[in-house]
Design a protein around this motif. Structure first.
Motif, PDB file in Angstrom:
ATOM      1  N   ARG A 185       0.809  -1.224   0.000  1.00 12.42           N
ATOM      2  CA  ARG A 185       0.000   0.000   0.000  1.00 12.42           C
ATOM      3  C   ARG A 185       0.840   1.270   0.000  1.00 12.42           C
ATOM      4  O   ARG A 185       0.293   2.363  -0.143  1.00 12.42           O
ATOM      5  CB  ARG A 185      -0.936  -0.010   1.215  1.00 12.42           C
ATOM      6  CG  ARG A 185      -1.956  -1.138   1.163  1.00 12.42           C
ATOM      7  CD  ARG A 185      -2.747  -1.271   2.447  1.00 12.42           C
ATOM      8  NE  ARG A 185      -3.645  -2.418   2.409  1.00 12.42           N
ATOM      9  CZ  ARG A 185      -4.928  -2.362   2.089  1.00 12.42           C
ATOM     10  NH1 ARG A 185      -5.482  -1.208   1.775  1.00 12.42           N
ATOM     11  NH2 ARG A 185      -5.661  -3.457   2.083  1.00 12.42           N
ATOM     12  N   ASP A 186       2.161   1.157   0.166  1.00 13.17           N
ATOM     13  CA  ASP A 186       3.011   2.349   0.146  1.00 13.17           C
ATOM     14  C   ASP A 186       4.363   2.021  -0.474  1.00 13.17           C
ATOM     15  O   ASP A 186       4.731   0.854  -0.652  1.00 13.17           O
ATOM     16  CB  ASP A 186       3.194   2.937   1.557  1.00 13.17           C
ATOM     17  CG  ASP A 186       3.764   1.927   2.554  1.00 13.17           C
ATOM     18  OD1 ASP A 186       4.683   1.165   2.188  1.00 13.17           O
ATOM     19  OD2 ASP A 186       3.291   1.906   3.708  1.00 13.17           O
ATOM     20  N   LYS A 187       5.086   3.090  -0.794  1.00 11.65           N
ATOM     21  CA  LYS A 187       6.377   2.948  -1.471  1.00 11.65           C
ATOM     22  C   LYS A 187       7.398   2.252  -0.591  1.00 11.65           C
ATOM     23  O   LYS A 187       8.191   1.424  -1.066  1.00 11.65           O
ATOM     24  CB  LYS A 187       6.890   4.336  -1.883  1.00 11.65           C
ATOM     25  CG  LYS A 187       8.201   4.316  -2.655  1.00 11.65           C
ATOM     26  CD  LYS A 187       8.612   5.721  -3.050  1.00 11.65           C
ATOM     27  CE  LYS A 187       9.929   5.709  -3.817  1.00 11.65           C
ATOM     28  NZ  LYS A 187      10.349   7.097  -4.196  1.00 11.65           N
ATOM     29  N   ALA A 188       7.394   2.552   0.715  1.00 12.23           N
ATOM     30  CA  ALA A 188       8.387   1.979   1.624  1.00 12.23           C
ATOM     31  C   ALA A 188       8.270   0.457   1.672  1.00 12.23           C
ATOM     32  O   ALA A 188       9.278  -0.258   1.603  1.00 12.23           O
ATOM     33  CB  ALA A 188       8.224   2.572   3.026  1.00 12.23           C
ATOM     34  N   GLY A 189       7.052  -0.050   1.800  1.00 16.56           N
ATOM     35  CA  GLY A 189       6.860  -1.494   1.830  1.00 16.56           C
ATOM     36  C   GLY A 189       7.261  -2.157   0.530  1.00 16.56           C
ATOM     37  O   GLY A 189       7.885  -3.222   0.515  1.00 16.56           O
ATOM     38  N   PHE A 190       6.921  -1.504  -0.580  1.00 12.72           N
ATOM     39  CA  PHE A 190       7.252  -2.047  -1.894  1.00 12.72           C
ATOM     40  C   PHE A 190       8.768  -2.097  -2.092  1.00 12.72           C
ATOM     41  O   PHE A 190       9.311  -3.090  -2.598  1.00 12.72           O
ATOM     42  CB  PHE A 190       6.601  -1.188  -2.967  1.00 12.72           C
ATOM     43  CG  PHE A 190       6.880  -1.638  -4.371  1.00 12.72           C
ATOM     44  CD1 PHE A 190       6.175  -2.700  -4.920  1.00 12.72           C
ATOM     45  CD2 PHE A 190       7.833  -1.000  -5.150  1.00 12.72           C
ATOM     46  CE1 PHE A 190       6.430  -3.121  -6.221  1.00 12.72           C
ATOM     47  CE2 PHE A 190       8.092  -1.413  -6.443  1.00 12.72           C
ATOM     48  CZ  PHE A 190       7.388  -2.474  -6.980  1.00 12.72           C
ATOM     49  N   GLU A 191       9.458  -1.047  -1.685  1.00 17.77           N
ATOM     50  CA  GLU A 191      10.915  -1.015  -1.866  1.00 17.77           C
ATOM     51  C   GLU A 191      11.614  -2.016  -0.958  1.00 17.77           C
ATOM     52  O   GLU A 191      12.628  -2.612  -1.349  1.00 17.77           O
ATOM     53  CB  GLU A 191      11.432   0.400  -1.623  1.00 17.77           C
ATOM     54  CG  GLU A 191      11.006   1.374  -2.725  1.00 17.77           C
ATOM     55  CD  GLU A 191      11.548   2.775  -2.520  1.00 17.77           C
ATOM     56  OE1 GLU A 191      11.978   3.081  -1.374  1.00 17.77           O
ATOM     57  OE2 GLU A 191      11.532   3.550  -3.495  1.00 17.77           O
ATOM     58  N   ARG A 192      11.100  -2.196   0.268  1.00 19.68           N
ATOM     59  CA  ARG A 192      11.692  -3.207   1.141  1.00 19.68           C
ATOM     60  C   ARG A 192      11.529  -4.598   0.534  1.00 19.68           C
ATOM     61  O   ARG A 192      12.404  -5.467   0.639  1.00 19.68           O
ATOM     62  CB  ARG A 192      11.061  -3.162   2.526  1.00 19.68           C
ATOM     63  CG  ARG A 192      11.689  -4.148   3.494  1.00 19.68           C
ATOM     64  CD  ARG A 192      11.057  -4.150   4.875  1.00 19.68           C
ATOM     65  NE  ARG A 192      11.688  -5.152   5.692  1.00 19.68           N
ATOM     66  CZ  ARG A 192      11.380  -6.438   5.685  1.00 19.68           C
ATOM     67  NH1 ARG A 192      10.408  -6.878   4.903  1.00 19.68           N
ATOM     68  NH2 ARG A 192      12.022  -7.303   6.448  1.00 19.68           N
ATOM     69  N   ALA A 193      10.403  -4.819  -0.149  1.00 22.32           N
ATOM     70  CA  ALA A 193      10.139  -6.117  -0.772  1.00 22.32           C
ATOM     71  C   ALA A 193      11.163  -6.448  -1.857  1.00 22.32           C
ATOM     72  O   ALA A 193      11.414  -7.625  -2.134  1.00 22.32           O
ATOM     73  CB  ALA A 193       8.735  -6.139  -1.352  1.00 22.32           C
ATOM     74  N   ALA A 194      11.750  -5.422  -2.454  1.00 17.56           N
ATOM     75  CA  ALA A 194      12.770  -5.677  -3.475  1.00 17.56           C
ATOM     76  C   ALA A 194      13.966  -6.400  -2.865  1.00 17.56           C
ATOM     77  O   ALA A 194      14.540  -7.306  -3.473  1.00 17.56           O
ATOM     78  CB  ALA A 194      13.207  -4.358  -4.109  1.00 17.56           C
ATOM     79  N   GLY A 195      14.349  -6.010  -1.648  1.00 13.01           N
ATOM     80  CA  GLY A 195      15.444  -6.680  -0.961  1.00 13.01           C
ATOM     81  C   GLY A 195      15.095  -8.119  -0.612  1.00 13.01           C
ATOM     82  O   GLY A 195      15.936  -9.024  -0.723  1.00 13.01           O
ATOM     83  N   VAL A 196      13.856  -8.349  -0.194  1.00  6.76           N
ATOM     84  CA  VAL A 196      13.411  -9.708   0.098  1.00  6.76           C
ATOM     85  C   VAL A 196      13.452 -10.555  -1.172  1.00  6.76           C
ATOM     86  O   VAL A 196      13.877 -11.718  -1.147  1.00  6.76           O
ATOM     87  CB  VAL A 196      11.992  -9.703   0.697  1.00  6.76           C
ATOM     88  CG1 VAL A 196      11.484 -11.129   0.903  1.00  6.76           C
ATOM     89  CG2 VAL A 196      11.965  -8.930   2.015  1.00  6.76           C
ATOM     90  N   SER A 197      13.055  -9.973  -2.286  1.00  4.01           N
ATOM     91  CA  SER A 197      13.066 -10.703  -3.556  1.00  4.01           C
ATOM     92  C   SER A 197      14.471 -11.148  -3.932  1.00  4.01           C
ATOM     93  O   SER A 197      14.667 -12.238  -4.478  1.00  4.01           O
ATOM     94  CB  SER A 197      12.465  -9.849  -4.672  1.00  4.01           C
ATOM     95  OG  SER A 197      11.083  -9.662  -4.466  1.00  4.01           O
ATOM     96  N   ARG A 198      15.453 -10.324  -3.644  1.00  5.02           N
ATOM     97  CA  ARG A 198      16.847 -10.699  -3.940  1.00  5.02           C
ATOM     98  C   ARG A 198      17.269 -11.901  -3.104  1.00  5.02           C
ATOM     99  O   ARG A 198      17.987 -12.791  -3.584  1.00  5.02           O
ATOM    100  CB  ARG A 198      17.775  -9.505  -3.707  1.00  5.02           C
ATOM    101  CG  ARG A 198      17.659  -8.419  -4.778  1.00  5.02           C
ATOM    102  CD  ARG A 198      18.763  -7.393  -4.659  1.00  5.02           C
ATOM    103  NE  ARG A 198      18.575  -6.525  -3.496  1.00  5.02           N
ATOM    104  CZ  ARG A 198      17.875  -5.390  -3.503  1.00  5.02           C
ATOM    105  NH1 ARG A 198      17.278  -5.000  -4.621  1.00  5.02           N
ATOM    106  NH2 ARG A 198      17.775  -4.647  -2.427  1.00  5.02           N
TER     107      ARG A 198
END
Length: 402
Positions: A141-154
């Motif tokens: 629902r927000d940019k911060a959560g989405f950007e943190r998810a990029a690190g999890v994806s890695r």
């Protein structure tokens, strides 16, 4: 032939019994309930989710727990009154934080291995469990959560799992029924969903066909090492086994202690609702793709055409099976807000105690004493990991010759 007792007939116990039986082991499956899969394996979120492999040992978890302590409807609810069990568990949880990345990668690898075994077993034994291979969509629902998810994806990619970022337009194409304001998402098309209770019951039937002695309604009252074997006592008497595998969920801690091991499982309560989609409008308005809403920590899975399962939240409150209205209400509100066309007149609430270890990795393998093994502590990923850990512990028992 070696005699092995498997204690607990939830998803981990039944998969363990099956994996052992396929290796030619004489297995006795012991369960205190009258049927299999009557506790945490009864009505979970339904997701076979390698994409949910991120362990919780992160500072964000601690900050959220502290922030939400005053909210009775919080996604993560930590009751403030202390107990030695809770304090020791959280001390070990904090100590595992430096291993967050390593443990997340290891969990992803385990989940991918489990997927192949589970699918093969379901096909071989002709188990119908409302399996749906439509992927899982994480929404933010927000940019911060989405950007943190990029690190999890890695990290997930290091474990062999690929998931891709999707924008709002792509999210709507993947799941047109979803309503609300979102920033973006991540989609894992290789993940799937299914009814854990149906699968576990079907595999238990397969175990019986393979010769597993299924003893239901048998409460384990004592465990003891005796002359190189393990004595298992129940209300019906006692038996000696060459080996025992503890797969007893939240009861594993006490069983392990009686066998000389420390397995610090804590019961983390989760809730679910099953929405009956009785009318055509609700069936059309309900999601077909499984979802995970990062902000609310809720997941949803479509089970067949006429059921929608919504589950989540984590409550640290010891052994407590109460189904609280203030914990169920956010799940209902989520359905009403995200899928307003779904009727919620007929909803079945449920609560289960996830058996969690502090480092978020299951205890799989030998105990201190010969003939003692464990397959427990899978937390929120028992459905996702069980087929792999069952194979691991069955191989260990088989190699040891009992």
């Amino acid at each position: 032939m070696r005699r092995v007792a498997v204690l607990g007939a939830g998803i981990t116990g039944v998969t363990t019994a099956y994996a052992l039986a396929k290796r030619g082991v004489d297995v006795t499956l012991i369960e205190r309930h009258r049927y299999t899969a009557m506790e945490t394996s009864f009505a979970n979120g339904g997701q076979l989710s390698a994409c949910h492999a991120e362990v919780w040992n992160h500072k964000a978890t601690i900050l959220n727990a502290l922030k939400w302590m005053a909210r009775r409807d919080a996604p993560l609810l930590l009751h403030p009154w202390p107990s030695w069990h809770k304090l020791s568990w959280f001390a070990q949880f904090l100590a595992a934080m430096p291993h967050y990345e390593r443990n997340t990668v290891a969990t992803a690898r385990m989940a991918l291995a489990a997927r192949e075994h589970l699918f093969a077993w379901a096909a071989e034994e002709n188990i119908a469990f409302d399996h749906r291979r439509a992927g899982i969509l994480h929404v933010y629902r927000d940019k911060a959560g989405f950007e943190r998810a990029a690190g999890v994806s890695r990290l997930l990619a290091q474990g062999g799992l690929q998931r891709r970022a999707v924008n709002l337009e792509e999210m709507r194409a993947i799941e047109p029924a979803l309503q609300g304001n979102f920033y973006g998402g991540y989609y894992t098309d290789s993940d799937s969903t299914g009814d854990i209770h149906k699968f576990t019951s079907g595999l238990a039937d397969a175990c019986a066909r393979l010769g597993v002695a299924c003893r239901y309604g048998a409460q384990v009252t004592a465990l003891a090492r005796e002359h190189g074997k393990v004595r298992v006592a129940t209300g019906e008497g006692s038996d000696l086994f060459d080996a025992v595998v503890v797969c007893a969920g939240t009861a594993s801690r006490a069983m392990a202690a009686s066998l000389g091991d420390h397995v610090n499982v804590y019961p983390v309560k989760g809730y679910s609702i099953t929405v009956q989609l009785d009318d055509a409008g609700s069936r059309a308005a309900a999601p077909a793709v499984s979802l995970l809403d990062d902000a609310t920590k809720l997941v949803s899975s479509r089970l067949g055409e006429d059921r929608l399962r919504v589950a989540g939240t984590a409550e640290f409150n010891g052994i407590n099976h109460d189904i609280r209205a203030d914990r169920i209400r956010p799940l209902l509100q989520w359905v009403e807000q995200c899928f307003p066309g779904v009727q919620t007149r007929k909803v079945v609430p449920w609560a289960g105690l996830r058996p969690m270890l502090p480092d978020m990795l299951p205890k799989v393998g030998r105990g201190k004493a010969p003939g003692v093994y464990y397959n427990t502590g899978h937390g929120h990923l028992g459905w996702t990991l069980a087929a792999a850990t069952a194979q691991m512990v069955a191989e260990a028992v088989d190699k040891a010759g009992g």
